[in-house]
Design an enzyme around this catalytic site. Structure first.
Site, short mmCIF file in Angstrom:
data_model
loop_
_atom_site.label_atom_id
_atom_site.label_comp_id
_atom_site.label_asym_id
_atom_site.label_seq_id
_atom_site.Cartn_x
_atom_site.Cartn_y
_atom_site.Cartn_z
N VAL A 6 0.87 -1.00 0.34
CA VAL A 6 -0.17 -0.16 0.25
C VAL A 6 0.91 1.82 0.35
O VAL A 6 1.76 1.48 0.90
CB VAL A 6 -0.92 0.24 1.30
N CYS A 7 0.58 2.30 -1.17
CA CYS A 7 0.96 3.25 -0.41
C CYS A 7 -0.34 4.53 -1.16
O CYS A 7 -0.89 4.49 -0.93
CB CYS A 7 2.33 3.69 -1.45
N ALA A 8 0.34 5.62 -1.46
CA ALA A 8 -0.27 6.21 -0.98
C ALA A 8 -1.33 6.90 -2.00
O ALA A 8 -2.88 7.04 -2.38
CB ALA A 8 0.50 8.49 -1.33
#
Length: 383
Positions: A77-79
């Protein structure tokens, strides 16, 4: 096409929501900055999460391999998406095959709404809860005889339009229980698009620059030919205009006054000392006059532990008077201290969000997304 391209897959926010609500085990590798992770993360009863910032993985993922459990699905997960795809590809190269990335990143997670049926109405129709699982916001739709009312409408109004259409219902009313400070309301815009009436408590509307219907105790809001009555109850404290709704003599839509595990905070307009007495009177007197058997449906939840069967966030009012810490502070001085001191940080961009909900500023869609990033923080605590 390389093996990596074949094996790498994205998981949508909808797919992730179903896994969390289904209590499926999931390991999340969050590669955002530590401060962003500490502010707001993916949570669930069977979700294990670690944070290793992306910049620490640019030269390879060897440092995290021993932290990833064997034979368990891994979600990176990232932004926004790009960084998580890069890291997921590296994990696949290390023969960790059950890897996916979150499509659209935490921005998509913030915006996903999951409709959950709460129950049926006595004379026909149903009430649905829309769970914004990534931010802890809750909206509601009451459907009866081809008509619909939406309460505390969120910004993603296409979800409500499509759901009403799928259920052969025309949207007749959109209602905000108060002027929101943690998210941008979609109520007025949805009303304009559908020709519905938009309702707002007048005591919260001193500075709004648009027309609205007065949500007051003498207001008569009907949905459907079977006269499913929505009865407003003036219940100040979170804001001076906060107004709860009783639907079909079964459901208490409490807005941000009362939650399953906590109570509303009175400080988001800078008037905590002024409103704390109103909050106590609502919770300890006005709500006490209501039936213990009403099912409380709040506008927010704090943690995934508040999600019940199928994702429902609901509790019987009598049970909350027994179990909710915020309803069991008998000393008035202690109550005042509890709701005005040591509060969690205020919601991100809450002043700008209030200005948007007043109609004073009109940020772009992308600016609205940025304003809403993060948790809701409408309760006095998250326990």
């Amino acid at each position: 096409m390389s093996a990596n391209q074949v094996l790498l897959r994205g998981m949508t926010a909808a797919e992730l929501t179903k896994k969390i609500l289904g209590n499926e085990p999931l390991f999340v590798l969050d590669v955002r900055n530590e401060s962003d992770f500490n502010d707001w993360k993916i949570e669930g009863n069977q979700v294990q999460t670690i944070n290793v910032p992306y910049f620490e993985l640019l030269e390879g993922v060897d440092s995290v391999l021993d932290k990833i459990p064997a034979n368990q699905e891994v979600l990176v997960v990232c932004a926004k998406e790009g960084s998580s795809k890069f890291v997921a590809e590296q994990l696949i190269e290390q023969e960790i095959s059950t890897v996916s990335y979150l499509v659209g990143g935490m921005k998509s997670w913030s915006e996903h709404l999951e409709p959950v049926k709460i129950g049926d109405l006595k004379d026909g129709g149903s009430i649905y809860q829309f769970v914004r699982i990534g931010k802890g916001c809750l909206s509601y739709m009451v459907i009866s005889n081809g008509e619909a009312a939406i309460i505390d409408t969120l910004r993603m109004i296409d979800v409500f339009e499509n759901f009403a259409k799928d259920n052969n219902a025309i949207i007749k009313h959109t209602i905000d229980t108060h002027l929101h400070a943690d998210h941008i309301s979609g109520g007025r815009r949805l009303a304009e698009l559908t020709g519905a009436s938009y309702w707002l408590p007048p005591k919260d509307a001193d500075e709004v620059v648009f027309d609205y219907q007065n949500l007051e105790e003498n207001a008569d809001i009907m949905v459907g030919k079977t006269k499913i009555n929505i009865q407003p109850i003036y219940s100040p404290g979170h804001t001076i205009g906060s107004t709860s709704l009783i639907v079909d003599n079964q459901y208490l839509l409490s807005g941000d006054i009362l939650f399953v595990k906590s109570i509303g905070r009175p400080d988001l307009a800078g008037k905590a000392e002024d409103w704390v007495g109103d909050l106590r009177n609502t919770l300890y007197n006005r709500y006490k006059q209501l039936s213990d058997d009403l099912l409380v449906l709040p506008a927010h939840f704090g943690k995934s532990t508040e999600l019940g069967e199928g994702g429902k966030v609901v509790a019987r009012l009598g049970d909350l008077y027994r179990d909710n810490p915020g309803l069991n502070i008998q000393d008035e001085t202690q109550f005042r201290k509890a709701v005005t001191e040591n509060l969690p940080p205020q919601p991100n961009a809450y002043k700008e969000i209030r200005q948007t909900n007043m109609g004073k500023i009109t940020p772009s869609d992308e600016e609205q997304r940025e304003m809403e990033i993060g948790p809701n923080r409408c309760a006095i605590h998250d326990n």
